[in-house]
Design an enzyme around this catalytic site. Sequence first.
Site, PDB file in Angstrom:
ATOM      1  NE  ARG A 138     -32.280 -65.582 -25.159  1.00  0.00           N
ATOM      2  CZ  ARG A 138     -33.580 -65.386 -25.465  1.00  0.00           C
ATOM      3  NH1 ARG A 138     -33.916 -64.938 -26.646  1.00  0.00           N
ATOM      4  NH2 ARG A 138     -34.515 -65.653 -24.589  1.00  0.00           N
ATOM      5  CD  GLN A 147       1.995 -50.840 -38.363  1.00  0.00           C
ATOM      6  OE1 GLN A 147       2.636 -51.827 -38.039  1.00  0.00           O
ATOM      7  NE2 GLN A 147       0.690 -50.870 -38.541  1.00  0.00           N
ATOM      8  CB  THR A 148       1.010 -49.385 -44.002  1.00  0.00           C
ATOM      9  OG1 THR A 148      -0.242 -48.961 -44.524  1.00  0.00           O
ATOM     10  CG2 THR A 148       1.574 -50.462 -44.895  1.00  0.00           C
ATOM     11  NE  ARG A 149      -5.876 -50.086 -39.684  1.00  0.00           N
ATOM     12  CZ  ARG A 149      -6.468 -48.894 -39.588  1.00  0.00           C
ATOM     13  NH1 ARG A 149      -5.810 -47.863 -39.057  1.00  0.00           N
ATOM     14  NH2 ARG A 149      -7.698 -48.712 -39.982  1.00  0.00           N
ATOM     15  NE  ARG A 204      -3.533 -34.962 -37.578  1.00  0.00           N
ATOM     16  CZ  ARG A 204      -4.735 -35.361 -37.220  1.00  0.00           C
ATOM     17  NH1 ARG A 204      -5.133 -36.589 -37.501  1.00  0.00           N
ATOM     18  NH2 ARG A 204      -5.545 -34.544 -36.586  1.00  0.00           N
ATOM     19  CG  ASP A 205      -5.116 -41.190 -34.920  1.00  0.00           C
ATOM     20  OD1 ASP A 205      -4.959 -41.502 -33.736  1.00  0.00           O
ATOM     21  OD2 ASP A 205      -6.145 -41.444 -35.566  1.00  0.00           O
ATOM     22  CG  HIS A 206       1.706 -45.291 -35.193  1.00  0.00           C
ATOM     23  ND1 HIS A 206       2.499 -45.405 -36.308  1.00  0.00           N
ATOM     24  CD2 HIS A 206       1.701 -46.496 -34.609  1.00  0.00           C
ATOM     25  CE1 HIS A 206       2.968 -46.640 -36.384  1.00  0.00           C
ATOM     26  NE2 HIS A 206       2.489 -47.324 -35.355  1.00  0.00           N
ATOM     27  CG  HIS A 265      -3.919 -44.362 -52.113  1.00  0.00           C
ATOM     28  ND1 HIS A 265      -4.434 -45.209 -53.059  1.00  0.00           N
ATOM     29  CD2 HIS A 265      -4.655 -44.581 -50.995  1.00  0.00           C
ATOM     30  CE1 HIS A 265      -5.448 -45.885 -52.555  1.00  0.00           C
ATOM     31  NE2 HIS A 265      -5.596 -45.531 -51.292  1.00  0.00           N
ATOM     32  CG  HIS A 288       0.255 -43.831 -48.183  1.00  0.00           C
ATOM     33  ND1 HIS A 288      -0.909 -43.899 -48.909  1.00  0.00           N
ATOM     34  CD2 HIS A 288      -0.117 -43.611 -46.906  1.00  0.00           C
ATOM     35  CE1 HIS A 288      -1.933 -43.729 -48.115  1.00  0.00           C
ATOM     36  NE2 HIS A 288      -1.488 -43.541 -46.889  1.00  0.00           N
TER      37      HIS A 288
HETATM   38  S1  PPS Z   1     -32.520 -65.390 -30.358  1.00  0.00           S
HETATM   39  O1  PPS Z   1     -32.565 -64.791 -29.004  1.00  0.00           O
HETATM   40  O2  PPS Z   1     -32.222 -64.401 -31.378  1.00  0.00           O
HETATM   41  O3  PPS Z   1     -31.598 -66.534 -30.411  1.00  0.00           O
HETATM   42  O4  PPS Z   1     -33.996 -65.927 -30.612  1.00  0.00           O
HETATM   43  P1  PPS Z   1     -34.567 -66.493 -32.015  1.00  0.00           P
HETATM   44  O5  PPS Z   1     -33.643 -67.482 -32.599  1.00  0.00           O
HETATM   45  O6  PPS Z   1     -34.950 -65.353 -32.875  1.00  0.00           O
HETATM   46  O7  PPS Z   1     -35.852 -67.293 -31.579  1.00  0.00           O
HETATM   47  C1  PPS Z   1     -36.957 -66.630 -31.205  1.00  0.00           C
HETATM   48  C2  PPS Z   1     -38.197 -67.463 -31.452  1.00  0.00           C
HETATM   49  O8  PPS Z   1     -38.239 -68.557 -30.543  1.00  0.00           O
HETATM   50  C3  PPS Z   1     -39.480 -68.596 -29.838  1.00  0.00           C
HETATM   51  N1  PPS Z   1     -39.144 -68.664 -28.405  1.00  0.00           N
HETATM   52  C4  PPS Z   1     -38.582 -67.709 -27.658  1.00  0.00           C
HETATM   53  N2  PPS Z   1     -38.239 -66.414 -27.893  1.00  0.00           N
HETATM   54  C5  PPS Z   1     -37.663 -65.715 -26.900  1.00  0.00           C
HETATM   55  N3  PPS Z   1     -37.420 -66.205 -25.679  1.00  0.00           N
HETATM   56  C6  PPS Z   1     -37.750 -67.486 -25.378  1.00  0.00           C
HETATM   57  N4  PPS Z   1     -37.473 -67.974 -24.183  1.00  0.00           N
HETATM   58  C7  PPS Z   1     -38.346 -68.286 -26.373  1.00  0.00           C
HETATM   59  N5  PPS Z   1     -38.777 -69.567 -26.413  1.00  0.00           N
HETATM   60  C8  PPS Z   1     -39.252 -69.764 -27.654  1.00  0.00           C
HETATM   61  C9  PPS Z   1     -40.289 -67.415 -30.310  1.00  0.00           C
HETATM   62  O9  PPS Z   1     -41.291 -67.968 -31.119  1.00  0.00           O
HETATM   63  C10 PPS Z   1     -39.381 -66.584 -31.158  1.00  0.00           C
HETATM   64  O10 PPS Z   1     -39.913 -66.315 -32.434  1.00  0.00           O
HETATM   65  P2  PPS Z   1     -40.286 -64.862 -32.952  1.00  0.00           P
HETATM   66  O11 PPS Z   1     -40.382 -65.007 -34.445  1.00  0.00           O
HETATM   67  O12 PPS Z   1     -39.211 -63.908 -32.549  1.00  0.00           O
HETATM   68  O13 PPS Z   1     -41.600 -64.577 -32.319  1.00  0.00           O
END
Ligand code: PPS
Length: 583
Positions: free
Chosen positions: A462, A208-210, A303-305, A214, A217
């Site tokens: 997010r 078995q290998t991942r 060892r450490d499979h 060399h 082996h």
């Molecule tokens: S994330 O959490 O990584 O998806 O956020 P991101 O895509 O970097 O977006 C952040 C920018 O959106 C604006 N903004 C907010 N930020 C944080 N929380 C909330 N609720 C929010 N609403 C709007 C804000 O301008 C962030 O920009 P940056 O450049 O970070 O200041």
Amino acid sequence: MGTPSPFSTAIWYDLMQLATHAPIPELYVSYDSAQKLKREAADLPSWDLSPRQICDLELLMNGGFSPLKGFLGQADYDSVVDTMRLADGTLWPMPITLDVSDTFADGVAPGQDIALRDREGVILAILSVTDKWSPDKSREAAAVFGADDDAHPAVNYLHNEAGSVYIGGPITGIQPPVHYDFKMRRDTPNELRAYFRKLGWRRVVAFQTRNPLHRAHQELTFRAAKEAQANLLIHPVVGLTKPGDVDHFTRVRCYEAVLDKYPASTTTMSLLNLAMRMAGPREAVWHGLIRKNHGCTHMIVGRDHAGPGKNSAGEDFYGPYDAQELFRAHQEEIGIEMVDFKHMVYVQDRAQYEPADEVEDGATVLNISGTELRRRLREGLEIPEWFSFPEVVAQLRDRYPPRSQQGFTVFFTGLSGSGKSTVANALMVKLMEMGGRPVTLLDGDIVRKNLSSELGFSKEHRDLNIRRIGYVASEITKNGGIAICAPIAPYTATRRAVREEIEAFGAFVEVHVATSLEECERRDRKGLYKLAREGKIKEFTGISDPYETPAKPELSLDTENVEVDHCAHQVLLKLEQMGLVAV
Ligand code: PPS
């Protein structure tokens, strides 16, 4: 504990050979029934399988996971987690479960059939649901992987990738997942059994290998086969292995080169579409059962499979010989004999490999560790002939050119207003001035205007936003470019997922723009903090939403009272230190 064999060793071997040569039950229906089921399935709820679930399903259907007949139901799951056995007492160490989202689970109930489809929507199987439950994942992690610690890849998967509901029940196989790569090297358990039968290979030892093979082996597998008086099956995993491993395309080309080094007709190779869990001892027992199903009589356990690396305290998850011990304790029940891995070392004075425990005192022993090999590849340094075969080294060099020629991603993370975009822009311009590689900036605000214009700021949105950025950055990195990302990216697990995706192709340089909340709020360039304090913007990072500070970024930038130019230069110096650019 293993059940003592009632047979003498000789009789046991004969029975073992009979058992390994007879066909193994598969879960597929006939072609005609499959066509009928495909038509009927149009009305069933459909689950699109994840890459790991596709691997599991393939081995369920082709008998690789025999005696399992489907994804585990709750009674079997509980029993496997607690005792390494199915509810009927059969040895089975790994929970093979179908995890789904809450939303999908809400729409299905025991007694119902569901269609299991691949990513393109092709139906592969029908699952007749018998059980649906929400597992205690921490309990599963502790019992199966030895610790509820996200540093373990499978525990990370459990908590951060897997859905929260499990669905269990028997499978009706319609067709195997389609593979377009290395078709001639893929075999079902029955195809391998038939091959061994045809060639008269009565004793077969599996390796078995991942990792790429060399010279050490090649030596150890050759010796293992001689010791077991068996033929050799190189049985590499090409499904899912440990994040950061060499991709299977490169590895298979390496294996093909090594295959020529064995005496003709002693050795063969077959690719196994297994999704490994890196579960050490339990995984070794599982691998044994899988190899037994593929017609092997012996398996090399080292060892450490299937070791997962270090835990979050920097210690090994398992002892180096835990896997061998657990395997040995169950070997008769598994039905396959363990061949201990000999740690082979190169003895310079004798210009040959020898088992470490047989080397004479005072002899000069040479070794190149995995880390050292990666360093030499990265820096374009010599890899000596005694260590590997030139064909293997050529494949690795082709895949891993020196870092200064590879793509990479700089991933800025930090609070809103911390200065991510400003430093990222300055860095972009500096890198463009240097030339050599195309540079793309994926700034948080810009991404949200186009790539993620429909998303808000819930955790789910997010995460989706960051995963999209990660996907684009990984494509850029794969194709030799530089991606600079500058989102807030507040969650550790999501940043880790993006890192893993990108590190498959090049370096991931996490830069924490560590400006404090107080300072960001004081600057309040966009007036958002004020609105957030007034409750007019909900879920605002740092105020009403979390920011998980990176524990080990490649670089942490303090922007307070520091020029933007200087911050960007610090990043450049880091990139130079990592060998990614020449300043
Ligand atoms: S994330 O959490 O990584 O998806 O956020 P991101 O895509 O970097 O977006 C952040 C920018 O959106 C604006 N903004 C907010 N930020 C944080 N929380 C909330 N609720 C929010 N609403 C709007 C804000 O301008 C962030 O920009 P940056 O450049 O970070 O200041």
